[in-house]
Scaffold this active site. Structure first.
Site, PDB file in Angstrom:
ATOM      1  N   GLU A  70      -1.846 -21.438  -5.057  1.00 19.10           N
ATOM      2  CA  GLU A  70      -2.806 -21.567  -3.971  1.00 19.10           C
ATOM      3  C   GLU A  70      -2.696 -22.856  -3.167  1.00 19.10           C
ATOM      4  OE1 GLU A  70      -4.809 -19.283  -2.973  1.00 19.10           O
ATOM      5  OE2 GLU A  70      -4.527 -17.841  -4.592  1.00 19.10           O
ATOM      6  N   SER A 331      -9.271  30.177  -1.476  1.00 16.47           N
ATOM      7  CA  SER A 331     -10.360  31.115  -1.149  1.00 16.47           C
ATOM      8  C   SER A 331     -11.756  30.535  -1.293  1.00 16.47           C
ATOM      9  CB  SER A 331     -10.261  32.334  -2.056  1.00 16.47           C
ATOM     10  OG  SER A 331      -9.044  32.991  -1.843  1.00 16.47           O
TER      11      SER A 331
END
Ligand SMILES: [Zn+2]
Length: 732
Positions: A70, A331
């Site tokens: 970082e 269906s």
């Protein structure tokens, strides 16, 4: 001059010494089922709720990896790092997009404390001010500890201690360098990927971090070779898909520390058990994933929600949520077509044509030729039989009359929000389920049938105050009653599905199955007054199923889940209780009808039965049956000629020619039907002739059931006398 210096000093003091918001170290989110049983508790594995990492207990490797990932100049700056900002700007310009932030660890702590959500200049300024104050208030180690405790590590896990337990099942000080680097890579983009689902995407960053860490060459090599094993037991095993969905719908700033969901952990476990019991059978059919959802019809609360059958089954996309994944429903959409017809004045007795038929499509000159599951034609069918037996042609014929745009409108109103294309795009195939929907939408829409046509607002979280959101009336109570009465009629579906199988229950259950094109998806959806249950069986990579139909894949699981859900709802199974799911409305009455014509019977009708009819409809009497003949309506004559015994035919039929091709018609265009298996994509060759007829297509002898093949073809019939007739057809 002095004033300026004083002002500058004052400003610096305000910047550095101003107030710092309280930093809460103890909140953690717990998700429970409806009875308070924890479903998800990031801290459960350790048994301790205080996992606050202190500055003096930060494991050196964790510090090393985080700083490497970082903020490499963490120990040198005062909270902001102009060098890092300049470098990031340069990289971003070079890449022409934002690839680097340039924020220090201190700034990120400020961002996490302020929970800022926008990236405006004002927000950045507030974060910068707080970063400077944090640097004044805390030591570098303490700031690093704050970061490690607050940073997000994906899956809603905050803090390295919880992340370490959740992903690797150990405390931070026990992590290997490879694991440390992996965890350090997560806060960058905690929501962009789920390490449990897709560890690969974090790997590249992990390697980069390893390269920057203070490791001996040997340690580095060892770390690179290490294969990360994620701790599966550390994750909650119940309803992972549901939990992810709940977390995904919560506001990030939600201060709640406990979310009480609608899920019933007991029912959820029963559902998992039912899926497990069918696993071998499913795999035999080539199906690796199962999704199940159970909805409380009265409250709209989700009671059970299983996305794949096994969240941790990486080989078959177990982490994918099949409840919310769009698939072709087959269906299962047919009831909505008939609901539309009922809204339009039809009744379960209304006759629909199950005969060879071509329907125009949006594409000029192309006709749509639907086929039934078994390739047969059944002539005139009452809607009750057509829907219960799930015949395709009557559904398409019904929709052709009503128009796909009206069905599309109804489906969208019912919550099928994924249907974004035009009615022309979907065409009549919409009723056969060629557009994609989710199981969540299907179950929600079906629940409206159980609720007298009233839409349901679903929820995953229990709330104290009653939810009184207005719900729309999707269709009339009578339509809901007609559909429910048909779908819960085992006799009506027996001719197509048999009896005594998974669809039959010792109490009324309305149920519909569906199978998508090429057998990729297998569905069963159904309901009682209390609950709606939906089951999907298939593969996330869309691999086809083998030898599976509506009754071998999803239906047995549906059967088990419905029994469990009803046991839960009523305390015991309502065996023998024949109370209808939906009460007959005052505007419907049960009357005798002719089984064939669906109209009120005359004295000549051969078979009479009872059926529900709209009270306002003027009585129509059967005009088909006569003393010794049936006077077929013109559209059924060709069908009747081929299927009915001669005695029942009207005597008026006269053949002018000795040989005539009845099917196909000359110049007909056929579309290969995407909703059926290839073996059902056949053209029935039929001739009117007194003698036996043989068939040729493009000069080659063929059987009278010819499998459709693309192209232009010449169909030739030859009778016993050697006479021939030919027609040309086009197959697209
Ligand atoms: Zn009759």
């Amino acid at each position: 001059m002095l004033a300026i210096v004083a002002l500058a000093l004052g400003a610096a003091a305000w910047l550095r010494l101003g107030p710092v918001p309280a930093i809460d170290a103890t909140t953690s989110l717990t998700i429970t089922d409806r009875n308070g049983e924890p479903l998800y508790e990031p801290l459960a594995a350790s048994g301790s709720r205080t996992q606050w990492l202190r500055a003096e207990t930060i494991p050196p490797r964790v510090a090393d990896a985080t700083i490497a990932a970082e903020d490499r100049r963490f120990d040198k700056h005062i909270g902001v790092d102009p060098i890092a900002v300049a470098r990031a700007t340069l990289h971003n310009i070079r890449a022409r997009r934002v690839v680097e932030g340039g924020s220090t660890i201190t700034q990120q702590v400020a961002k996490l404390v302020l929970q800022s959500r926008d990236r405006s200049l004002r927000t950045k300024w507030r974060e910068t001010v707080l970063a400077l104050r944090l640097e004044h208030r805390y030591t570098k180690r303490e700031i690093l500890a704050l970061y490690l405790n607050l940073a997000p590590y994906g899956n809603r896990i905050n803090g390295i201690a919880r992340a370490s337990r959740a992903y690797f099942g150990c405390a931070p000080e026990q992590l290997t360098p490879a694991q440390t680097a992996f965890l350090a890579s997560l806060p960058q983009r905690p929501s962009a990927f789920n390490p449990l689902r897709d560890p690969g995407s974090a790997r590249a960053r992990q390697r980069m971090i390893l390269a920057k860490m203070n490791l001996t060459p040997q340690e580095r090599e060892h770390a690179r070779a290490e294969r990360l094993q994620f701790a599966k037991t550390a994750q909650p095993a119940v309803a992972m898909h549901f939990i992810e969905r709940v977390l995904g719908t919560q506001q990030p700033s939600n201060p709640a520390t406990q979310i009480r969901t609608t899920l019933d952990a007991n029912l959820q476990r029963t559902v998992s058990g039912i899926i497990q019991a069918h696993k071998t059978d499913l795999i035999k059919h080539g199906a690796h994933s199962v999704a199940v959802a159970v909805l409380d019809n009265a409250t709209g609360e989700w009671l059970a929600w299983e996305g794949s059958g096994n969240y941790f089954d990486d080989a078959f996309g177990g982490a994918i949520d099949g409840v919310t994944t769009p698939r072709q429903p087959g269906s299962t959409l047919k009831p909505f077509t008939y609901a539309l017809a009922f809204e339009d004045g039809a009744s379960p007795a209304t006759i629909v044509a199950d005969i060879p038929a071509n329907f125009p499509t949006a594409e000029h000159g192309i006709v749509y030729t639907p086929r039934n599951y078994d390739g047969r034609y059944r002539g005139p069918l009452r809607i009750r039989a057509a829907l219960a037996g799930s015949q395709n042609i009557p559904a398409v014929a019904t929709l052709a009359k009503l128009g796909p745009e009206s069905l599309l409108r109804m489906l969208r109103n019912a919550g099928f929000t994924g249907l974004q294309r035009t009615a022309d795009y979907y065409g009549l195939g919409l009723t056969l389920g060629d557009a994609e929907v989710t199981l969540e939408q299907l179950v929600t829409a079906y629940a409206a049938f159980a609720r007298n046509g009233k839409q349901v607002q679903t929820t995953m979280v229990l709330t104290a105050q009653p939810r009184n959101r207005a719900t729309a009336q999707l269709f009339s109570p009578r339509t809901a009653f007609f559909i429910t009465d048909i779908l819960s009629d085992p006799d009506a579906r027996a001719y197509a599905f048999g009896t005594g199988g998974s669809l039959d229950f010792p109490f009324p259950v309305a149920v519909k199955t569906g199978t998508s094109q090429s057998y990729r998806d297998n569905w069963t959806v159904g309901y009682t007054k209390d609950v709606t249950v939906g089951v999907w069986v298939g593969n996330f990579d869309r691999r086809e199923l083998r030898g599976s139909s509506g009754l071998t894949g999803a239906a047995p699981i549906f059967h088990g889940v419905m029994l469990a859900a009803m046991q839960r709802a009523r305390g015991r199974l309502p065996i023998g209780d024949s109370t209808p799911i939906v009460d007959p409305p005052p505007d419907a009455e049960s009357l005798e009808i002719c089984s064939l014509s669906g109209r009120r019977p005359s004295t000549y009708c051969q078979s009479v039965r009872r059926e529900w009819l709209p009270t306002e409809a003027a009585p129509q009497f059967c005009s088909w049956h006569h003393a010794d003949t049936i006077d077929w309506p013109v559209e059924y004559r060709a069908w009747a000629r081929q299927t009915q015994p001669r005695a029942t035919l009207a005597s008026s039929t006269v053949h002018h020619r000795a040989l005539e091709i009845a099917n196909p018609a000359d110049g007909a265009t056929y579309l290969i039907d995407p909703t059926l298996r290839l073996e059902f994509q056949t053209l029935r060759l039929r001739a009117i002739s007194a003698t036996r007829v043989t068939w040729q297509i493009d000069g080659r002898p063929v059987a009278p059931e010819w499998p459709l093949a693309r192209g232009t073809h010449t169909v030739t019939a030859t009778d016993a006398a050697g006479r021939t007739e030919s027609v040309r057809i086009f197959v697209k």
